[in-house]
Write a protein that holds these residues in place. Structure first.
Motif, PDB file in Angstrom:
ATOM      1  N   PRO A 318      -9.112  -2.868  36.172  1.00 37.98           N
ATOM      2  CA  PRO A 318     -10.541  -2.560  36.263  1.00 37.98           C
ATOM      3  C   PRO A 318     -11.355  -3.257  35.173  1.00 37.98           C
ATOM      4  O   PRO A 318     -10.890  -3.437  34.054  1.00 37.98           O
ATOM      5  CB  PRO A 318     -10.587  -1.035  36.096  1.00 37.98           C
ATOM      6  CG  PRO A 318      -9.223  -0.567  36.491  1.00 37.98           C
ATOM      7  CD  PRO A 318      -8.281  -1.655  36.060  1.00 37.98           C
ATOM      8  N   PRO A 320     -15.023  -3.081  33.172  1.00 39.96           N
ATOM      9  CA  PRO A 320     -16.192  -2.221  32.950  1.00 39.96           C
ATOM     10  C   PRO A 320     -17.500  -2.975  33.194  1.00 39.96           C
ATOM     11  O   PRO A 320     -17.667  -4.114  32.766  1.00 39.96           O
ATOM     12  CB  PRO A 320     -16.058  -1.816  31.479  1.00 39.96           C
ATOM     13  CG  PRO A 320     -15.225  -2.893  30.862  1.00 39.96           C
ATOM     14  CD  PRO A 320     -14.295  -3.362  31.928  1.00 39.96           C
ATOM     15  N   THR A 325     -17.082   0.929  36.736  1.00 40.32           N
ATOM     16  CA  THR A 325     -16.110  -0.155  36.651  1.00 40.32           C
ATOM     17  C   THR A 325     -15.984  -0.836  38.005  1.00 40.32           C
ATOM     18  O   THR A 325     -16.237  -0.245  39.058  1.00 40.32           O
ATOM     19  CB  THR A 325     -14.718   0.364  36.232  1.00 40.32           C
ATOM     20  OG1 THR A 325     -14.265   1.314  37.205  1.00 40.32           O
ATOM     21  CG2 THR A 325     -14.747   0.998  34.863  1.00 40.32           C
ATOM     22  N   ASN A 327     -13.130  -2.663  40.405  1.00 38.49           N
ATOM     23  CA  ASN A 327     -11.692  -2.808  40.572  1.00 38.49           C
ATOM     24  C   ASN A 327     -11.398  -3.446  41.925  1.00 38.49           C
ATOM     25  O   ASN A 327     -12.316  -3.736  42.707  1.00 38.49           O
ATOM     26  CB  ASN A 327     -10.977  -1.453  40.425  1.00 38.49           C
ATOM     27  CG  ASN A 327     -11.470  -0.423  41.428  1.00 38.49           C
ATOM     28  OD1 ASN A 327     -11.504  -0.679  42.631  1.00 38.49           O
ATOM     29  ND2 ASN A 327     -11.852   0.755  40.942  1.00 38.49           N
TER      30      ASN A 327
END
Length: 574
Positions: A318, A320, A325, A327
């Motif tokens: 992931p 930020p 976030t 992913n």
């Protein structure tokens, strides 16, 4: 006399069965050792790799020795069983050649030849290390290419059942190894220079938006300027379509074929530079736009899409960003749908894309995550034509054209017929987030002169909610070109070089067959409005050009879903 011949034949068969069984045992052991060796090379465990290589060479030598000698030469000439004997002998010798020619230079540098060599660390790729391993990679590639050529002469489907599976497996493994080695060799030869080893390089990074679909993926919704100097990577200016507005005059002259097939905005509007399925042409046009609109010379153009970024995020983990976030699971819905559905302000949409692109770039150049998974993601993206690279340097571009990164539209494919299906949004919406499609290509008949009769069947489905008209205008468009909640698509089909279409149907109804041409290939089109929840089927019939008997290849637009590309199907002429 007849009885004696039968006895001799039975003796020969018994001899070959026993010897082939011994060779098979050695080859199975060698296969296991090769798997271990691969893991040790990737891990940089050179001491263990040297030991495993010696064991592998002993196993392949036994297989080669077992299948060598006068009786094997005589046996290979016998009717029916001869090709099976020859196949076993060829496979045994090829695997030994790989163990003695291809692998030693790789193992000799196994503590250097690993995935970290091509991965950035702290914002920099060590181009000195890449230069150091280049000769070994080149040697291994040459040996694997020779092995692949030898094995390609074996038709595994014509062998006896016990041999068919093992031979096909070895062919597949060598094909995969040769492909990986070829890509590594290309990287080892080009990366040092392309990463600024002989002077600073700048590249235009395009992020295509599959929700507003175009032939090579989508509109170039956002961009960034990448800089490389002595292997050090950085991201400079970022922008969106508004930062490189349409030009009053063409930045490059369209070819006669282009002016017939495509809109004139191909060469005046960044939005439409991906309307052509030929990415090298997109690269040339985009470079001209950057020079004229941003007063900047770039050395090439790189293209990715959010699906490709999701593949990379599987390796980095992931990332930020503001308020959350990114992913591998949420990147596509967030960037291609939720941003438009939840944020009506276009400038704020652009900000989200900029922040996301920079965050992913920063994580990648830091070397964070698992290099194997990151590279696997990039390979997957390239195989689906989601990661493409064009270089303005002619020598580099010639090399890139022979790689999965080129995104080139095939022209004259020699004996191989290429078929294509490419999609474009004709209504300025982001509705193609809800588009699912798949195409089946078949070679139906082999005609005189190596001409193939081919057909395709394409299913397109709108998975949009039934009340899609109530979705935000940023998703549906304002209804000027198509009713809100629907999709308006222009779908272009490409025949093989020097071939042509004989029939096109939409849900069984005959359509106009156009006689347009692009790069020597017939182009026909279908205009289609998709309603929510509906599935539509387009079928085509065509013929290839003369002397195109090889397995056909099908290429298409990479959409929001995983999209197999450059798919090979069985030829009716083989």
């Amino acid at each position: 006399m007849g009885l004696a011949a039968v006895v001799v034949l039975l003796f020969l068969l018994l001899f070959f069965v026993i010897q082939a069984s011994r060779a098979n045992s050695s080859l199975r052991l060698a296969a296991n050792q090769a798997e271990v060796l691969q893991s040790q090379i990737v891990a940089g465990d050179d001491a263990s790799a040297r030991i495993t290589l010696r064991q592998l060479q002993q196993s392949t030598a036994r297989a080669a020795d077992t299948t060598d000698g006068p009786m094997w030469k005589v046996g290979s000439k016998l009717p029916f069983i001869g090709k099976n004997i020859d196949a076993v002998q060829t496979v045994s010798q090829v695997t030994h050649d790989i163990a003695t020619d291809a692998l030693p230079p790789v193992v000799a540098l196994s503590n250097q030849i690993n995935l970290n060599t091509f991965s950035p660390k702290n914002g920099k790729i060590n181009i000195a290390e890449i230069r150091k391993i280049a000769p070994s990679v080149k040697t291994a590639t040459a040996a694997l290419t020779a092995a692949q050529k030898d094995l390609s002469g074996i038709d595994a489907t014509s062998l006896l059942a016990p041999l068919r599976g093992p031979v096909e497996t070895i062919q597949d493994k060598v094909d995969n190894a040769q492909s990986a080695a070829k890509s590594s060799n290309l990287a080892a030869e080009l990366l040092p220079t392309m990463l600024g080893g002989k002077g600073t390089r700048r590249y235009m990074l395009l992020i295509q938006n599959n929700a507003e679909i175009r032939s090579t993926g989508g509109i170039p919704g956002s961009f960034a300027i990448l800089k490389a100097k002595n292997g050090k990577l950085s991201m400079g200016e970022q922008g969106a379509l508004k930062d490189l507005p349409p030009f009053d005059e063409p930045v490059l002259k369209m070819t006669k074929n282009e002016s017939t097939v495509f809109t004139p905005t191909l060469v005046t509007n960044l939005l439409d530079t991906t309307v052509t399925p030929d990415f090298p042409r997109t690269g040339e046009i985009v470079r001209a736009m950057v020079e004229k609109g941003l007063d900047l010379n770039v050395d090439g153009v790189i293209s990715v899409d959010p699906v490709a970024l999701s593949y990379v995020l599987a390796g980095t983990g992931p990332v930020p960003v503001a308020n959350g976030t990114l992913n591998q699971y949420n990147a596509v819905p967030l960037l291609l749908n939720q941003t438009y559905a939840l944020q009506p302000d276009r400038d704020k949409q652009d900000d989200i894309f900029k922040v996301s692109a920079r965050a992913i770039f920063d994580v990648m150049k830091s070397g964070r995550g698992e290099p194997r998974l990151v590279i696997d993601g990039l390979v997957q993206a390239a195989s689906e034509n989601r990661l493409m690279v064009w270089s303005s340097h002619k020598d580099e571009q010639r090399r890139l054209l022979d790689s999965p990164l080129s995104g080139e539209l095939s022209g004259n494919g020699g004996k191989t017929p290429h078929v294509g299906m490419y999609i474009g949004d004709a209504a300025s919406t982001k509705m193609e987030y809800y588009l699912e499609y798949s195409t089946t290509l078949r070679s139906d008949r082999c005609l005189q002169g190596g001409v193939q009769q081919l057909s395709t069947s394409t299913e397109l489905t709108s998975t949009a909610p039934l009340k899609a008209a109530s979705l935000p205008v940023a998703v549906t468009g304002d209804g000027a070109y198509t009713p809100r909640g629907t999709m308006r698509l222009i779908i272009r089909f490409y025949s093989p070089y020097a071939g042509g279409f004989t029939d096109v149907r939409l849900d069984g109804k005959p359509q106009t067959v156009y006689a347009d041409s692009h790069r020597g290939r017939n182009v026909t089109k279908v205009l289609l409005t998709l309603k929510p929840g509906r599935t539509y089927t387009i079928t085509t019939s065509m013929i290839s050009g003369r002397n195109e008997p090889n397995d056909p290849v099908f290429s298409t637009t990479p959409g929001v879903q995983r999209t197999p590309n450059d798919v090979v199907v069985k030829s009716a002429c083989s």
